[in-house]
Design a protein around this motif. Structure first.
Motif, PDB file in Angstrom:
ATOM      1  N   SER A  59       0.802  -1.225   0.000  1.00 42.66           N
ATOM      2  CA  SER A  59       0.000   0.000   0.000  1.00 42.66           C
ATOM      3  C   SER A  59       0.833   1.272   0.000  1.00 42.66           C
ATOM      4  O   SER A  59       0.286   2.360  -0.169  1.00 42.66           O
ATOM      5  CB  SER A  59      -0.933   0.013   1.212  1.00 42.66           C
ATOM      6  N   ASP A  70       0.361   3.468  -3.151  1.00 44.70           N
ATOM      7  CA  ASP A  70      -0.943   4.136  -3.133  1.00 44.70           C
ATOM      8  C   ASP A  70      -0.953   5.284  -2.134  1.00 44.70           C
ATOM      9  O   ASP A  70      -1.513   6.351  -2.394  1.00 44.70           O
ATOM     10  CB  ASP A  70      -2.053   3.148  -2.772  1.00 44.70           C
ATOM     11  N   ASN A 115      -8.492   7.538  -4.941  1.00 43.45           N
ATOM     12  CA  ASN A 115      -7.371   6.618  -5.125  1.00 43.45           C
ATOM     13  C   ASN A 115      -7.356   5.571  -4.021  1.00 43.45           C
ATOM     14  O   ASN A 115      -7.186   4.380  -4.284  1.00 43.45           O
ATOM     15  CB  ASN A 115      -6.046   7.385  -5.137  1.00 43.45           C
ATOM     16  N   SER A 116      -7.558   6.010  -2.810  1.00 42.41           N
ATOM     17  CA  SER A 116      -7.543   5.089  -1.676  1.00 42.41           C
ATOM     18  C   SER A 116      -8.651   4.047  -1.791  1.00 42.41           C
ATOM     19  O   SER A 116      -8.411   2.844  -1.646  1.00 42.41           O
ATOM     20  CB  SER A 116      -7.698   5.887  -0.385  1.00 42.41           C
ATOM     21  N   SER A 135      -8.184   1.820  -5.134  1.00 49.77           N
ATOM     22  CA  SER A 135      -7.117   0.818  -5.081  1.00 49.77           C
ATOM     23  C   SER A 135      -7.514  -0.366  -4.210  1.00 49.77           C
ATOM     24  O   SER A 135      -7.180  -1.511  -4.524  1.00 49.77           O
ATOM     25  CB  SER A 135      -5.816   1.442  -4.582  1.00 49.77           C
ATOM     26  N   ASN A 136      -8.248  -0.111  -3.145  1.00 48.96           N
ATOM     27  CA  ASN A 136      -8.685  -1.217  -2.288  1.00 48.96           C
ATOM     28  C   ASN A 136      -9.761  -2.057  -2.960  1.00 48.96           C
ATOM     29  O   ASN A 136      -9.752  -3.284  -2.849  1.00 48.96           O
ATOM     30  CB  ASN A 136      -9.166  -0.683  -0.938  1.00 48.96           C
ATOM     31  N   ASP A 173      -7.905  -4.118  -5.474  1.00 48.53           N
ATOM     32  CA  ASP A 173      -7.183  -5.212  -4.818  1.00 48.53           C
ATOM     33  C   ASP A 173      -8.114  -6.351  -4.434  1.00 48.53           C
ATOM     34  O   ASP A 173      -7.788  -7.522  -4.619  1.00 48.53           O
ATOM     35  CB  ASP A 173      -6.463  -4.711  -3.564  1.00 48.53           C
TER      36      ASP A 173
END
Length: 152
Positions: free
Chosen positions: A30, A33, A52-53, A56-57, A60
């Motif tokens: 992470s 990110d 973005n946070s 990205s999760n 994932d």
């Protein structure tokens, strides 16, 4: 190489794979990110940092898990199942959903502004998530994992 090193360290210290995954692997993967979010937040684009946070999760979880599982069960070993070692996964998912809800609630109560107080709240929520996840994996709240014998 990083995954192998984390696995060896966890095995050597007797730390379950799940705990190594939610701590060291999660932090290690992470960092890029986090840096990207930090850069855009400093440029005044808080929306992009939050997007973005979250993005990205979601990526994932859905692609990072879905693609390997699909490849394994469709292309490599058609019709096979993938067994998860952790019976505490349902608790981890519950904690994840609760932390997302509390984060959104915190942002709302903070009048949709990102500041130091909200940052500390997020760090606190992450600490609570880690503590509860570790306690669940070590069978403190409920019995989710069978005891294992160490090889001598």
């Amino acid at each position: 190489i990083f995954l192998f090193q984390v696995t060896v360290i966890g095995f050597t210290l007797g730390i379950p794979d799940v705990i190594m995954g939610i701590t060291f692997l999660a932090a290690g993967t992470s960092v890029p990110d986090c840096m990207a979010s930090l850069i855009v937040a400093r440029q005044g684009m808080g929306d992009m940092a939050v997007s973005n946070s979250i993005g990205s999760n979601v990526f994932d979880i859905l692609v990072g898990l879905g693609l390997p599982w699909a490849l394994k069960t469709l292309a490599i070993n058609y019709g096979s199942d993938i067994k998860l070692n952790s019976k505490g996964l349902i608790f981890s998912v519950g904690l994840l959903l609760a932390s997302v809800f509390l984060t959104v609630l915190g942002v709302h109560l903070n009048k949709w502004t990102l500041d130091r107080r909200l940052g500390f709240m997020c760090l606190f929520l992450y600490s609570v998530f880690l503590c509860f996840s570790c306690l669940i994996e070590y069978n403190i709240f409920t019995f989710v994992n069978l005891p294992t014998c160490r090889e001598e």
